[in-house]
Write an enzyme that holds these catalytic residues in place. Structure first.
Site, PDB file in Angstrom:
ATOM      1  N   ARG A 189       0.894  -1.186   0.120  1.00  0.00           N
ATOM      2  CA  ARG A 189      -0.179   0.008  -0.064  1.00  0.00           C
ATOM      3  C   ARG A 189       0.876   1.187   0.042  1.00  0.00           C
ATOM      4  O   ARG A 189       2.070   0.958   0.128  1.00  0.00           O
ATOM      5  CB  ARG A 189      -0.956  -0.130   1.514  1.00  0.00           C
ATOM      6  CG  ARG A 189      -0.282  -0.516   2.487  1.00  0.00           C
ATOM      7  CD  ARG A 189      -0.799   0.320   3.633  1.00  0.00           C
ATOM      8  NE  ARG A 189      -0.719   1.788   3.692  1.00  0.00           N
ATOM      9  CZ  ARG A 189       0.370   2.218   3.929  1.00  0.00           C
ATOM     10  NH1 ARG A 189       1.496   1.811   4.102  1.00  0.00           N
ATOM     11  NH2 ARG A 189       0.425   3.718   3.821  1.00  0.00           N
ATOM     12  N   GLY A 190       0.395   2.261  -0.085  1.00  0.00           N
ATOM     13  CA  GLY A 190       1.131   3.568  -0.315  1.00  0.00           C
ATOM     14  C   GLY A 190       1.009   3.868  -1.809  1.00  0.00           C
ATOM     15  O   GLY A 190       1.499   3.032  -2.411  1.00  0.00           O
ATOM     16  N   ALA A 191       0.773   5.027  -1.836  1.00  0.00           N
ATOM     17  CA  ALA A 191       0.531   5.670  -3.528  1.00  0.00           C
ATOM     18  C   ALA A 191       1.850   5.323  -4.387  1.00  0.00           C
ATOM     19  O   ALA A 191       1.651   4.468  -5.328  1.00  0.00           O
ATOM     20  CB  ALA A 191       0.248   7.027  -3.650  1.00  0.00           C
ATOM     21  N   ARG A 201      -6.918  -0.311  -7.054  1.00  0.00           N
ATOM     22  CA  ARG A 201      -7.471   0.715  -6.299  1.00  0.00           C
ATOM     23  C   ARG A 201      -7.442   2.073  -7.257  1.00  0.00           C
ATOM     24  O   ARG A 201      -6.902   2.231  -7.850  1.00  0.00           O
ATOM     25  CB  ARG A 201      -6.250   0.752  -5.128  1.00  0.00           C
ATOM     26  CG  ARG A 201      -6.185  -0.296  -4.175  1.00  0.00           C
ATOM     27  CD  ARG A 201      -5.568  -0.045  -3.088  1.00  0.00           C
ATOM     28  NE  ARG A 201      -6.063   0.747  -2.129  1.00  0.00           N
ATOM     29  CZ  ARG A 201      -5.710   1.176  -1.036  1.00  0.00           C
ATOM     30  NH1 ARG A 201      -4.433   1.120  -0.536  1.00  0.00           N
ATOM     31  NH2 ARG A 201      -6.503   2.062  -0.085  1.00  0.00           N
ATOM     32  N   GLN A 229      -2.809   2.568   9.892  1.00  0.00           N
ATOM     33  CA  GLN A 229      -1.171   2.399   9.358  1.00  0.00           C
ATOM     34  C   GLN A 229      -0.419   3.606  10.337  1.00  0.00           C
ATOM     35  O   GLN A 229       0.657   3.174   9.997  1.00  0.00           O
ATOM     36  CB  GLN A 229      -1.332   3.490   7.892  1.00  0.00           C
ATOM     37  CG  GLN A 229      -2.300   2.409   6.939  1.00  0.00           C
ATOM     38  CD  GLN A 229      -3.761   2.961   6.588  1.00  0.00           C
ATOM     39  OE1 GLN A 229      -4.327   3.326   7.743  1.00  0.00           O
ATOM     40  NE2 GLN A 229      -4.256   2.836   5.453  1.00  0.00           N
ATOM     41  N   ASP A 250      -2.214  10.537  -2.107  1.00  0.00           N
ATOM     42  CA  ASP A 250      -2.643   9.862  -3.003  1.00  0.00           C
ATOM     43  C   ASP A 250      -2.859  10.347  -4.188  1.00  0.00           C
ATOM     44  O   ASP A 250      -2.764   9.750  -5.463  1.00  0.00           O
ATOM     45  CB  ASP A 250      -3.519   8.784  -2.813  1.00  0.00           C
ATOM     46  CG  ASP A 250      -3.300   8.234  -1.592  1.00  0.00           C
ATOM     47  OD1 ASP A 250      -3.284   8.541  -0.425  1.00  0.00           O
ATOM     48  OD2 ASP A 250      -2.842   6.829  -1.539  1.00  0.00           O
ATOM     49  N   ASN A 306      -5.829  12.298   0.549  1.00  0.00           N
ATOM     50  CA  ASN A 306      -4.854  11.492   1.326  1.00  0.00           C
ATOM     51  C   ASN A 306      -5.911  10.642   2.299  1.00  0.00           C
ATOM     52  O   ASN A 306      -7.021  10.681   2.111  1.00  0.00           O
ATOM     53  CB  ASN A 306      -3.737  12.523   2.126  1.00  0.00           C
ATOM     54  CG  ASN A 306      -3.001  11.477   2.846  1.00  0.00           C
ATOM     55  OD1 ASN A 306      -2.396  10.599   2.208  1.00  0.00           O
ATOM     56  ND2 ASN A 306      -2.539  11.938   3.984  1.00  0.00           N
ATOM     57  N   LYS A 307      -5.191  10.038   3.022  1.00  0.00           N
ATOM     58  CA  LYS A 307      -5.951   9.081   4.142  1.00  0.00           C
ATOM     59  C   LYS A 307      -7.217   9.757   4.898  1.00  0.00           C
ATOM     60  O   LYS A 307      -6.928  10.902   5.117  1.00  0.00           O
ATOM     61  CB  LYS A 307      -5.043   8.314   4.884  1.00  0.00           C
ATOM     62  CG  LYS A 307      -5.542   7.375   5.756  1.00  0.00           C
ATOM     63  CD  LYS A 307      -6.547   6.248   5.000  1.00  0.00           C
ATOM     64  CE  LYS A 307      -5.749   5.419   3.793  1.00  0.00           C
ATOM     65  NZ  LYS A 307      -6.445   4.702   3.205  1.00  0.00           N
TER      66      LYS A 307
HETATM   67  C1  LIG Z   1       3.746   7.849   0.451  1.00  0.00           C
HETATM   68  S1  LIG Z   1       2.352   7.238   0.558  1.00  0.00           S
HETATM   69  C2  LIG Z   1       1.219   8.450   0.642  1.00  0.00           C
HETATM   70  C3  LIG Z   1      -0.237   7.965   0.838  1.00  0.00           C
HETATM   71  O1  LIG Z   1      -0.429   7.190  -0.075  1.00  0.00           O
HETATM   72  C4  LIG Z   1      -0.580   7.663   2.280  1.00  0.00           C
HETATM   73  O2  LIG Z   1      -0.504   8.606   3.231  1.00  0.00           O
HETATM   74  C5  LIG Z   1      -1.876   7.009   2.025  1.00  0.00           C
HETATM   75  O3  LIG Z   1      -2.848   7.709   2.444  1.00  0.00           O
HETATM   76  C6  LIG Z   1      -1.968   5.468   1.765  1.00  0.00           C
HETATM   77  O4  LIG Z   1      -3.340   5.139   2.079  1.00  0.00           O
HETATM   78  P1  LIG Z   1      -3.457   3.349   1.973  1.00  0.00           P
HETATM   79  O5  LIG Z   1      -4.951   3.108   1.728  1.00  0.00           O
HETATM   80  O6  LIG Z   1      -2.613   2.817   3.335  1.00  0.00           O
HETATM   81  O7  LIG Z   1      -2.724   2.847   0.765  1.00  0.00           O
END
Ligand SMILES: CSC[C@@H](O)[C@@H](O)C(=O)COP(=O)(O)O
Length: 365
Positions: A54-56, A91, A204, A245, A255-256
């Site tokens: 996970r993470g963009a 996603r 997270q 993201d 973002n999250k």
């Molecule tokens: C460098 S990663 C930045 C974002 O991807 C991060 O803050 C985030 O929201 C990730 O979401 P996730 O759902 O855990 O993939």
């Protein structure tokens, strides 16, 4: 980054067989550090959907390898397009996923099928190298902000940074985005302390950011998601730095879920709110983030249940709501550009606006 002194990236190709793809299973952290071997595009898609990766930036890089895996079995035009579409749909919110797949397609379409698999591995490796280098540069540009705070308050006063979700090295190929400046500041001897939002529902922050910072020796404290505003009111947050993201061309930031509320609290308390991103996270096709960015809706079970370790050391899931309770789970929110102090990119810092982004990336606009 290093784990017990050994440098790792968050994705790599098996050095013995030369084709299978390795990741850390992030659903096992912080209680176990497990390497997972992925051998097909279906396994890659499953790992992305279930947030084993996970993470963009990282899901973009892993999806690129997913396409390479697919091309080992069928590299004809139809298979290339079908597998690319399937991976891109895993996603919906993080634009890096679509960006990586588009880049792979642009590179691979003109090639004869017999050459595509090898070329795909090479291109995926380039995406990984570029991501690591971009995040390192983000770290340097963000470090200047933390140095400025240290210069204002003197070297003995700890700099308190608040972050939401996980935007560290495990969310990227290496370094991270929001955490890269923090690692650099800590390594440079600046006194930093991080308030880590737990980041319900998937936690997270509590699970991944706390694990990362702890492994690197960075002082940090996990807080309930609702604590940030209170800490800001009491002068206990010098700066907020988050990842993202997707950033629109006008500077809106997805973002999250919960990031928007932190930005509101930051503005009310005159706390600078910065967003760290590689240029691969900018969606130049979108202007209004609230109207146009698709927000992933995830399973209600992520809200009604939490995972944790019981006193016997067993990792388990427990239900926290009454039987049959309805739950909604929008996974991201959009912070309007007006609440963002600025963006930290690999090319430097800029205002969260079209003019700001174009000043750094005139060739991309
Ligand atoms: C460098 S990663 C930045 C974002 O991807 C991060 O803050 C985030 O929201 C990730 O979401 P996730 O759902 O855990 O993939």
């Amino acid at each position: 980054m290093k784990i017990n002194g050994t440098p790792y990236r968050s994705v790599w190709v098996d050095e013995n067989d030369g084709w299978s793809v390795h990741i850390f299973d992030q659903t096992r952290l912080p209680f176990a550090l497990e390497v997972m071997r992925l051998v097909s595009q279906d396994e890659v898609a499953h790992a992305i959907r279930t947030m084993q990766v996970r993470g963009a930036p990282l899901i973009g890089a892993v999806a690129a390898y997913g396409l390479a895996l697919a091309l080992r079995t069928d590299a004809q035009d139809a298979a290339l397009e079908d597998n690319a579409a399937m991976l891109a749909a895993t996603r919906p919110t993080a634009i890096n996923l679509r960006w990586a797949i588009e880049r792979m397609l642009t590179h691979l379409r003109p090639l004869p099928p017999a050459e595509r698999a090898q070329a795909a591995y090479a291109e995926a490796a380039r995406i990984c190298d570029e991501d690591a280098a971009q995040n390192e540069a983000i770290g340097r540009h963000g470090l200047e902000l933390l140095r400025a705070i240290a210069d204002r308050h003197g070297p003995d006063r700890t700099i308190n940074i608040l972050t939401h979700c996980n935007a560290g090295w495990i969310a990227t190929v290496d370094w991270g985005t929001a955490l890269a400046p923090i690692y650099m500041a800590h390594d440079a001897g600046l006194k930093v302390h991080v308030w880590v939002d737990e980041t319900r529902p998937r936690n997270q922050g509590a699970a991944l950011t706390a694990w990362e910072l702890g492994s690197h020796g960075v002082p940090h404290t996990v807080i309930a998601d609702n604590a940030g505003g209170h800490l800001m009111q009491h002068g206990q947050v010098d700066i907020v730095i988050v990842g993202t993201d997707r950033v629109t061309r006008s500077g809106d930031v997805a973002n999250k879920i919960g990031t928007y509320l932190k930005a509101l609290a930051a503005q009310d308390n005159a706390v600078p709110f910065w967003v760290a991103l590689p240029s691969t996270t900018i969606d130049w096709t979108v202007d209004d983030g609230i109207k146009e960015i698709p927000i992933e809706e995830r399973a209600a079970g992520e809200v009604t249940h939490v995972a944790g370790r019981d006193p016997q050391g067993k990792v388990t899931q427990v239900q926290i709501t009454p039987d049959g309770t309805n739950a909604a789970n929008p996974a991201f929110d959009v912070t309007p550009a007006r609440l963002v102090t600025g963006l930290i990119t690999e090319k430097g810092r800029c205002p969260a606006s079209q003019a700001g982004l174009l000043s750094l990336f005139p060739e991309l606009g």
